[in-house]
Design a protein around this motif. Structure first.
Motif, PDB file in Angstrom:
ATOM      1  N   ARG A 202      38.997  12.888  90.829  1.00 17.93           N
ATOM      2  CA  ARG A 202      39.638  12.073  91.869  1.00 17.93           C
ATOM      3  C   ARG A 202      40.824  12.775  92.542  1.00 17.93           C
ATOM      4  O   ARG A 202      40.919  12.793  93.768  1.00 17.93           O
ATOM      5  CB  ARG A 202      40.077  10.740  91.276  1.00 17.93           C
ATOM      6  CG  ARG A 202      40.588   9.774  92.315  1.00 17.93           C
ATOM      7  CD  ARG A 202      40.828   8.424  91.740  1.00 17.93           C
ATOM      8  NE  ARG A 202      41.531   8.524  90.469  1.00 17.93           N
ATOM      9  CZ  ARG A 202      42.458   7.691  90.063  1.00 17.93           C
ATOM     10  NH1 ARG A 202      42.773   6.664  90.790  1.00 17.93           N
ATOM     11  NH2 ARG A 202      43.056   7.856  88.909  1.00 17.93           N
ATOM     12  N   GLY A 203      41.720  13.345  91.779  1.00 16.47           N
ATOM     13  CA  GLY A 203      42.889  14.003  92.371  1.00 16.47           C
ATOM     14  C   GLY A 203      42.511  15.185  93.247  1.00 16.47           C
ATOM     15  O   GLY A 203      43.115  15.417  94.294  1.00 16.47           O
ATOM     16  N   VAL A 204      41.516  15.944  92.833  1.00 15.96           N
ATOM     17  CA  VAL A 204      41.050  17.080  93.630  1.00 15.96           C
ATOM     18  C   VAL A 204      40.381  16.568  94.908  1.00 15.96           C
ATOM     19  O   VAL A 204      40.580  17.117  95.990  1.00 15.96           O
ATOM     20  CB  VAL A 204      40.099  17.973  92.806  1.00 15.96           C
ATOM     21  CG1 VAL A 204      39.457  19.045  93.675  1.00 15.96           C
ATOM     22  CG2 VAL A 204      40.843  18.605  91.634  1.00 15.96           C
ATOM     23  N   ARG A 205      39.610  15.498  94.786  1.00 13.83           N
ATOM     24  CA  ARG A 205      38.964  14.896  95.968  1.00 13.83           C
ATOM     25  C   ARG A 205      40.009  14.481  97.005  1.00 13.83           C
ATOM     26  O   ARG A 205      39.840  14.722  98.202  1.00 13.83           O
ATOM     27  CB  ARG A 205      38.117  13.706  95.517  1.00 13.83           C
ATOM     28  CG  ARG A 205      36.939  13.426  96.374  1.00 13.83           C
ATOM     29  CD  ARG A 205      35.967  12.398  95.819  1.00 13.83           C
ATOM     30  NE  ARG A 205      36.576  11.276  95.123  1.00 13.83           N
ATOM     31  CZ  ARG A 205      36.442  11.032  93.821  1.00 13.83           C
ATOM     32  NH1 ARG A 205      35.731  11.832  93.064  1.00 13.83           N
ATOM     33  NH2 ARG A 205      37.013   9.991  93.276  1.00 13.83           N
ATOM     34  N   ARG A 206      41.099  13.864  96.548  1.00 13.29           N
ATOM     35  CA  ARG A 206      42.169  13.465  97.481  1.00 13.29           C
ATOM     36  C   ARG A 206      42.787  14.694  98.147  1.00 13.29           C
ATOM     37  O   ARG A 206      43.026  14.701  99.353  1.00 13.29           O
ATOM     38  CB  ARG A 206      43.257  12.680  96.742  1.00 13.29           C
ATOM     39  CG  ARG A 206      42.950  11.224  96.580  1.00 13.29           C
ATOM     40  CD  ARG A 206      44.179  10.419  96.191  1.00 13.29           C
ATOM     41  NE  ARG A 206      44.907  11.001  95.078  1.00 13.29           N
ATOM     42  CZ  ARG A 206      44.789  10.648  93.805  1.00 13.29           C
ATOM     43  NH1 ARG A 206      43.956   9.695  93.458  1.00 13.29           N
ATOM     44  NH2 ARG A 206      45.498  11.222  92.875  1.00 13.29           N
ATOM     45  N   ALA A 207      43.051  15.735  97.364  1.00 12.19           N
ATOM     46  CA  ALA A 207      43.635  16.961  97.925  1.00 12.19           C
ATOM     47  C   ALA A 207      42.679  17.604  98.926  1.00 12.19           C
ATOM     48  O   ALA A 207      43.115  18.141  99.951  1.00 12.19           O
ATOM     49  CB  ALA A 207      43.970  17.940  96.801  1.00 12.19           C
ATOM     50  N   MET A 208      41.390  17.539  98.653  1.00 16.42           N
ATOM     51  CA  MET A 208      40.403  18.104  99.574  1.00 16.42           C
ATOM     52  C   MET A 208      40.483  17.437 100.937  1.00 16.42           C
ATOM     53  O   MET A 208      40.384  18.103 101.967  1.00 16.42           O
ATOM     54  CB  MET A 208      38.989  17.928  99.004  1.00 16.42           C
ATOM     55  CG  MET A 208      38.702  18.803  97.819  1.00 16.42           C
ATOM     56  SD  MET A 208      37.106  18.433  97.069  1.00 16.42           S
ATOM     57  CE  MET A 208      35.995  18.869  98.399  1.00 16.42           C
ATOM     58  N   THR A 209      40.666  16.139 100.949  1.00 23.12           N
ATOM     59  CA  THR A 209      40.769  15.395 102.201  1.00 23.12           C
ATOM     60  C   THR A 209      42.039  15.774 102.951  1.00 23.12           C
ATOM     61  O   THR A 209      42.021  15.968 104.162  1.00 23.12           O
ATOM     62  CB  THR A 209      40.743  13.879 101.924  1.00 23.12           C
ATOM     63  OG1 THR A 209      39.533  13.583 101.235  1.00 23.12           O
ATOM     64  CG2 THR A 209      40.823  13.076 103.196  1.00 23.12           C
ATOM     65  N   ARG A 210      43.133  15.908 102.224  1.00 24.87           N
ATOM     66  CA  ARG A 210      44.429  16.216 102.862  1.00 24.87           C
ATOM     67  C   ARG A 210      44.446  17.569 103.549  1.00 24.87           C
ATOM     68  O   ARG A 210      45.142  17.746 104.539  1.00 24.87           O
ATOM     69  CB  ARG A 210      45.542  16.156 101.822  1.00 24.87           C
ATOM     70  CG  ARG A 210      45.862  14.757 101.390  1.00 24.87           C
ATOM     71  CD  ARG A 210      47.059  14.731 100.455  1.00 24.87           C
ATOM     72  NE  ARG A 210      47.267  13.381  99.993  1.00 24.87           N
ATOM     73  CZ  ARG A 210      47.269  13.017  98.728  1.00 24.87           C
ATOM     74  NH1 ARG A 210      47.092  13.916  97.774  1.00 24.87           N
ATOM     75  NH2 ARG A 210      47.451  11.767  98.393  1.00 24.87           N
ATOM     76  N   VAL A 211      43.735  18.547 103.002  1.00 22.23           N
ATOM     77  CA  VAL A 211      43.788  19.888 103.590  1.00 22.23           C
ATOM     78  C   VAL A 211      42.453  20.330 104.188  1.00 22.23           C
ATOM     79  O   VAL A 211      42.274  21.487 104.519  1.00 22.23           O
ATOM     80  CB  VAL A 211      44.309  20.942 102.584  1.00 22.23           C
ATOM     81  CG1 VAL A 211      45.714  20.618 102.149  1.00 22.23           C
ATOM     82  CG2 VAL A 211      43.401  21.098 101.387  1.00 22.23           C
ATOM     83  N   SER A 212      41.511  19.398 104.339  1.00 21.60           N
ATOM     84  CA  SER A 212      40.211  19.671 104.961  1.00 21.60           C
ATOM     85  C   SER A 212      39.477  20.838 104.296  1.00 21.60           C
ATOM     86  O   SER A 212      39.092  21.802 104.950  1.00 21.60           O
ATOM     87  CB  SER A 212      40.373  19.940 106.459  1.00 21.60           C
ATOM     88  OG  SER A 212      40.931  18.829 107.088  1.00 21.60           O
ATOM     89  N   VAL A 213      39.291  20.729 102.993  1.00 19.67           N
ATOM     90  CA  VAL A 213      38.616  21.773 102.230  1.00 19.67           C
ATOM     91  C   VAL A 213      37.156  21.861 102.664  1.00 19.67           C
ATOM     92  O   VAL A 213      36.483  20.847 102.840  1.00 19.67           O
ATOM     93  CB  VAL A 213      38.733  21.471 100.715  1.00 19.67           C
ATOM     94  CG1 VAL A 213      37.831  22.360  99.896  1.00 19.67           C
ATOM     95  CG2 VAL A 213      40.177  21.623 100.282  1.00 19.67           C
ATOM     96  N   ARG A 214      36.686  23.077 102.845  1.00 20.12           N
ATOM     97  CA  ARG A 214      35.304  23.287 103.283  1.00 20.12           C
ATOM     98  C   ARG A 214      34.296  23.006 102.182  1.00 20.12           C
ATOM     99  O   ARG A 214      33.201  22.533 102.453  1.00 20.12           O
ATOM    100  CB  ARG A 214      35.128  24.721 103.770  1.00 20.12           C
ATOM    101  CG  ARG A 214      35.871  24.957 105.056  1.00 20.12           C
ATOM    102  CD  ARG A 214      35.541  26.290 105.626  1.00 20.12           C
ATOM    103  NE  ARG A 214      36.204  26.429 106.909  1.00 20.12           N
ATOM    104  CZ  ARG A 214      35.895  27.361 107.769  1.00 20.12           C
ATOM    105  NH1 ARG A 214      34.945  28.227 107.499  1.00 20.12           N
ATOM    106  NH2 ARG A 214      36.536  27.432 108.909  1.00 20.12           N
ATOM    107  N   GLU A 215      34.660  23.351 100.949  1.00 20.41           N
ATOM    108  CA  GLU A 215      33.715  23.164  99.856  1.00 20.41           C
ATOM    109  C   GLU A 215      34.460  23.182  98.527  1.00 20.41           C
ATOM    110  O   GLU A 215      35.493  23.825  98.388  1.00 20.41           O
ATOM    111  CB  GLU A 215      32.678  24.286  99.869  1.00 20.41           C
ATOM    112  CG  GLU A 215      31.593  24.151  98.832  1.00 20.41           C
ATOM    113  CD  GLU A 215      30.602  25.302  98.864  1.00 20.41           C
ATOM    114  OE1 GLU A 215      29.534  25.131  98.254  1.00 20.41           O
ATOM    115  OE2 GLU A 215      30.885  26.352  99.459  1.00 20.41           O
TER     116      GLU A 215
END
Length: 165
Positions: free
Chosen positions: A103-116
């Motif tokens: 969950r925490g990584v998923r939230r961070a992915m959204t905040r910085v627009s992670v590609r993968e």
């Protein structure tokens, strides 16, 4: 084309650091200039065109240095291509199926627009630091579940994307 890439990681016992070094090695082989550094040692990402962030998983959370790195640099990370990886399952599950980010990584992915994001198997061997690590090892659940062929294949995909840009 992207010229300089930062591969950074949060690693308590060195397993995630070894994965990061393998990723960096593939990117270098593909002609990119790469720095591989512990997340706590990176003062700025301003000089990098792209960033790969890895974190070991501990009790369902990314290692604290990886979490802090993303929080501290989120504005600049959002302006460049970013990939995340996690390491941690102490079984073959990461080689058998796609494991979604915690969950925490998923939230961070959204905040910085992670590609993968990808999850690789972890490694926990004798001598590992920490009370929980000791308990896991005493229960016989340690071992090395990293698949370096899968790691290198993923890194080659990152390199392909970066050299096309």
């Amino acid at each position: 084309m992207t010229d300089t890439v930062l591969v950074t990681y949060g690693s308590t016992n060195g397993s995630t650091a070894q994965i990061a070094e393998a990723v960096a090695g593939v990117l270098r082989k593909e002609g990119l200039t790469v720095d591989a550094l512990p997340a706590g040692a990176v003062p700025s990402v301003a000089s990098y065109d792209a960033v790969v962030v890895g974190g070991g998983l501990y009790a369902g959370r990314w290692q604290k240095d990886a979490r802090r790195f993303v929080r501290r640099h989120r504005r600049l990370l959002a302006e460049r291509p970013v990939w995340f990886f996690s390491s941690g399952p102490l079984d073959a599950s990461a080689s058998e199926r796609d494991i979604p980010p915690v969950r925490g990584v998923r939230r961070a992915m959204t905040r910085v627009s992670v590609r993968e994001h990808v999850t690789f198997g972890g490694c926990l061997e004798e001598g590992a630091k920490g009370r929980v690590a000791g308990m896991i090892l005493r229960s016989g659940k340690g071992g090395d579940f990293r698949n370096f062929d899968a790691i290198e294949t993923w890194a080659a995909g990152v390199a392909r994307e970066l050299t096309r840009e």
